[in-house]
Design a protein around this motif. Structure first.
Motif, mmCIF file in Angstrom:
data_model
loop_
_atom_site.group_PDB
_atom_site.id
_atom_site.type_symbol
_atom_site.label_atom_id
_atom_site.label_comp_id
_atom_site.label_asym_id
_atom_site.label_seq_id
_atom_site.Cartn_x
_atom_site.Cartn_y
_atom_site.Cartn_z
ATOM 1 N N LEU A 3 54.470 -5.303 -8.786
ATOM 2 C CA LEU A 3 54.921 -4.721 -10.355
ATOM 3 C C LEU A 3 54.771 -5.963 -10.883
ATOM 4 C CD1 LEU A 3 58.856 -3.291 -8.722
ATOM 5 C CD2 LEU A 3 57.101 -2.376 -9.850
ATOM 6 N N THR A 4 54.572 -6.026 -11.719
ATOM 7 C CA THR A 4 54.748 -6.621 -13.701
ATOM 8 C C THR A 4 56.277 -6.793 -13.152
ATOM 9 O OG1 THR A 4 54.898 -4.512 -14.855
ATOM 10 C CG2 THR A 4 52.551 -5.676 -14.398
ATOM 11 N N ALA A 5 56.416 -8.067 -14.388
ATOM 12 C CA ALA A 5 57.524 -8.382 -14.847
ATOM 13 C C ALA A 5 58.572 -7.128 -15.867
ATOM 14 C CB ALA A 5 58.170 -9.911 -15.046
ATOM 15 N N ASP A 6 58.014 -6.753 -16.346
ATOM 16 C CA ASP A 6 57.896 -5.466 -17.079
ATOM 17 C C ASP A 6 58.534 -4.495 -15.905
ATOM 18 O OD1 ASP A 6 58.691 -6.582 -19.299
ATOM 19 O OD2 ASP A 6 57.493 -6.042 -20.267
ATOM 20 N N GLY A 7 57.576 -3.620 -15.239
ATOM 21 C CA GLY A 7 57.945 -2.548 -14.512
ATOM 22 C C GLY A 7 59.023 -3.572 -13.563
ATOM 23 N N LEU A 8 58.802 -4.575 -13.359
ATOM 24 C CA LEU A 8 60.071 -4.981 -12.079
ATOM 25 C C LEU A 8 61.861 -4.694 -12.400
ATOM 26 C CD1 LEU A 8 61.027 -5.857 -9.740
ATOM 27 C CD2 LEU A 8 61.264 -8.540 -10.863
ATOM 28 N N GLY A 35 56.297 -6.800 -2.054
ATOM 29 C CA GLY A 35 56.804 -6.059 -2.908
ATOM 30 C C GLY A 35 58.420 -7.210 -2.618
ATOM 31 N N ALA A 36 58.282 -7.533 -1.455
ATOM 32 C CA ALA A 36 60.293 -7.034 -0.962
ATOM 33 C C ALA A 36 60.758 -8.411 -1.982
ATOM 34 C CB ALA A 36 60.707 -8.117 0.108
ATOM 35 N N ALA A 37 60.473 -9.667 -2.423
ATOM 36 C CA ALA A 37 61.047 -10.841 -2.500
ATOM 37 C C ALA A 37 61.978 -10.296 -3.962
ATOM 38 C CB ALA A 37 60.013 -12.125 -2.463
ATOM 39 N N GLY A 38 60.167 -10.388 -4.434
ATOM 40 C CA GLY A 38 60.918 -10.175 -6.234
ATOM 41 C C GLY A 38 62.075 -8.926 -6.434
ATOM 42 N N LEU A 39 61.458 -8.156 -5.870
ATOM 43 C CA LEU A 39 62.491 -6.868 -6.108
ATOM 44 C C LEU A 39 63.959 -7.231 -5.671
ATOM 45 C CD1 LEU A 39 62.606 -4.402 -6.862
ATOM 46 C CD2 LEU A 39 62.363 -2.897 -4.917
ATOM 47 N N SER A 40 63.978 -7.740 -4.563
ATOM 48 C CA SER A 40 65.508 -8.491 -3.984
ATOM 49 C C SER A 40 65.953 -9.235 -4.224
ATOM 50 C CB SER A 40 65.236 -8.488 -2.472
ATOM 51 O OG SER A 40 64.436 -7.694 -1.872
ATOM 52 N N LYS A 41 65.709 -10.015 -5.470
ATOM 53 C CA LYS A 41 66.217 -11.451 -5.997
ATOM 54 C C LYS A 41 66.703 -10.781 -7.741
ATOM 55 C CE LYS A 41 63.371 -14.972 -4.618
ATOM 56 N NZ LYS A 41 61.892 -15.652 -5.489
ATOM 57 N N ALA A 42 66.192 -9.954 -7.626
ATOM 58 C CA ALA A 42 66.307 -9.177 -9.260
ATOM 59 C C ALA A 42 67.481 -8.157 -8.748
ATOM 60 C CB ALA A 42 64.541 -8.298 -9.974
ATOM 61 N N LEU A 43 67.866 -7.744 -7.572
ATOM 62 C CA LEU A 43 68.903 -6.931 -7.117
ATOM 63 C C LEU A 43 70.182 -7.622 -6.862
ATOM 64 C CD1 LEU A 43 66.939 -4.027 -5.364
ATOM 65 C CD2 LEU A 43 68.168 -3.792 -7.773
ATOM 66 N N PHE A 44 69.934 -8.539 -6.554
ATOM 67 C CA PHE A 44 70.877 -9.059 -5.915
ATOM 68 C C PHE A 44 72.749 -9.051 -6.373
ATOM 69 C CE2 PHE A 44 72.851 -12.979 -4.751
ATOM 70 C CZ PHE A 44 73.574 -13.079 -2.889
ATOM 71 N N PRO A 45 71.979 -9.398 -7.937
ATOM 72 C CA PRO A 45 73.035 -9.980 -8.600
ATOM 73 C C PRO A 45 74.206 -8.236 -8.914
ATOM 74 C CG PRO A 45 71.672 -10.636 -9.492
ATOM 75 C CD PRO A 45 70.808 -9.854 -8.963
ATOM 76 N N SER A 46 73.626 -7.517 -8.974
ATOM 77 C CA SER A 46 74.523 -6.377 -8.344
ATOM 78 C C SER A 46 74.492 -5.651 -6.813
ATOM 79 C CB SER A 46 72.837 -5.271 -9.127
ATOM 80 O OG SER A 46 72.608 -5.204 -10.434
ATOM 81 N N THR A 47 74.876 -6.032 -6.173
ATOM 82 C CA THR A 47 74.761 -6.155 -4.835
ATOM 83 C C THR A 47 76.003 -6.434 -3.912
ATOM 84 O OG1 THR A 47 73.255 -7.760 -3.646
ATOM 85 C CG2 THR A 47 72.282 -5.981 -3.949
ATOM 86 N N GLY A 48 76.962 -6.194 -3.451
ATOM 87 C CA GLY A 48 77.718 -6.584 -2.499
ATOM 88 C C GLY A 48 79.062 -5.756 -2.545
ATOM 89 N N ARG A 49 78.726 -4.444 -3.402
ATOM 90 C CA ARG A 49 80.391 -3.867 -3.005
ATOM 91 C C ARG A 49 79.726 -2.382 -2.626
ATOM 92 N NH1 ARG A 49 81.661 0.475 -6.377
ATOM 93 N NH2 ARG A 49 79.616 1.696 -5.501
#
Lengths: 323, 323
Positions: A3-8, A35-49
């Motif tokens: 994924l590109t930064a934009d795609g991500l 593909g796991a690291a970049g996406l998981s990092k980007a999603l992390f702030p939205s998790t935990g609920r």
């Protein structure tokens, strides 16, 4: 999946907006190591609920139907549900639990439910790692409840359901002698026990044996309830939902949820470290004298496996710290 | 288990002389990480002679009785037999397959048979690693046939039976729908399929389904035979022994045994490397800022798991290469 930064950024946005295709694509991305690291990092702030529930048990226990019934019950309470169905018993094939989508068809058209199957992708699969990441995707997508369903009762399944806050272990009457061994192994991971297919002969005995084993084990605080269900008929589902909710309340009330979260994080970090190490061994492989050379030497009986692995480990560490 | 150089020399001597207590002590030593390396290195020159057979299948398939009957048949052929019974479904308890010793009592008094149970010893157990080492102990002790018996059909069991040259997968009629998922997963590891409890209803169907799946998969060279057994009555045991022997001859005749050995060595080295890495992470723990600090940071949601594991991995590699 690259994924590109934009795609991500767009993918994360669409996951958070709960677009089914984006969620599916995100889970495919976390299934592949790259593909796991970049996406998981980007999603992390939205998790935990999300509330994360695990369900496991031997093959033939009727977990899929049970999962469907639980999802329906949660939906009636107005909750959205994400389901990850994981099958570690398919080590070489990609298409796990093919039947589930069909069997779960009643809830498959409900936009408040998302279902995804996952299977091992060879020895480097890191299925527990990928499952935890998939849970994060569904969590970030805003599903109120994320259900991890896994087939089996071995260490794989234990590792997989470790990503859940509350674990339901499903048993059925009359699975033979070895079930005793299973029970001993899963007593520690079950917060709620479900005797499914409870209209079968032997349900009383299964429940009595289970109760006896729970009596023998010195459990403190939470005594795992035993719920009887006949999933196709919906019998006992309300009780199962109630028991799962009670356990969640117990965790919060006693502060045990903090310790559980710590354990989950520890297991997850350990798995990520392991995966990173394996990737390092394999990248070292591309250079001279890696794993394959050691395999040849040991295969020819010119060196024992321990000496070879010690030598190789030193090489990998040196190469990595220099590179 | 800590051994002096003299103690190690004596233990190896006694294992090679097939003294039961020494064999038991040696397997206990390889079960613990610390005791494994020295002993395995010392035993290595005495290994490589035994024929190693694996037997796996779902709980309730009657593997223990089958193993006993196979051992009896081999004994009648004048062969000595070592059995390692591994139970990965007992992740937290130490005493796996407690019933086996009792159930196998008929062969338990035969000095030509050695039986040992093993179970997971927590997350760092390395059960596949320990099993391979235990096989080496029995091999060095001069047992003609080493039988690995394991309960289950997940990745754990696949990893464990990978130490065998020939793998028998045991199924039983009427294990429910999910058996299909199991079959798909174990098709690739089964060299011989055994439909045990073949006097039960549904044996024809189980065999037919299995044959169909074998037809669908593009197997080359060896077509895994399907043998029907009723283990308690000894029915089909001679055929099973014959099929296992035929597969061994096939491997030798085609040279496939060399490729199989390579695969086994690769899996073993990988497992040893993994174990060594984990030990390094834990020794790093004793210094400042290890895994537990990362667990706390991620648990407080101050950092995502991927970033934390990347940082930690770098620290571990640096510390190890410097120390």
């Amino acid at each position: 999946v690259s994924l590109t930064a934009d795609g991500l950024r767009v993918l994360v946005e669409h996951v958070r907006a709960r677009v089914p295709r984006a969620i599916g694509r995100a889970i495919t991305a976390v299934e592949t190591e790259g593909g796991a690291a970049g996406l998981s990092k980007a999603l992390f702030p939205s998790t935990g609920r999300a509330r994360v529930v695990g369900i496991t048990g031997p093959p033939g226990a009727g977990k899929s139907t049970l999962a469907q019934r639980l999802a329906q019950a949660w939906r009636r309470d107005g909750k959205t549900v994400g389901i990850v169905a994981v099958d570690p018993s398919s080590p070489y094939t990609g298409g796990a639990i093919l039947g589930d989508r069909i069997r779960m068809s009643e809830i498959y058209t409900d936009p408040g439910v998302f279902i995804r199957s996952m299977a091992t992708r060879g020895a480097l699969g890191g299925l527990a790692r990928a499952t935890a990441d998939a849970v994060d995707v569904l969590d970030a997508a805003g599903y109120d409840i994320v259900l991890i369903e896994t087939v089996g009762v071995g260490q794989d399944e234990v590792d997989i359901v470790k990503a859940a806050e509350t674990v339901a272990v499903v048993l059925v009457p009359g699975l033979g002698d070895d079930i005793q061994a299973i029970k001993a192994g899963i007593l520690e991971i079950g917060d709620v026990f479900i005797v499914n297919k409870a209209d079968r002969e032997g349900a009383d005995r299964t429940e009595a044996e289970l109760a006896m084993m729970l009596d023998l084990s010195a459990l403190e605080g939470w005594r795992p309830p035993i719920i009887r269900t006949v999933a196709p008929r919906g019998e006992g589902i309300a009780q199962a939902v109630g028991a799962l909710a009670s356990h969640g309340e117990h965790l919060a009330a006693t502060g045990e949820d903090v310790e559980r979260r710590r354990r989950r994080v520890r297991a997850r970090l350990q798995a990520l470290l392991d995966e990173r190490f394996r990737a390092t061994v394999h990248s070292r492989e591309r250079a001279a004298g890696g794993l394959e050379e050691a395999v040849r030497i040991v295969g020819e009986r010119r060196e024992d496996p321990y000496s070879a692995s010690e030598r190789l480990f030193g090489d990998v560490i040196r190469a990595r710290s220099e590179g």
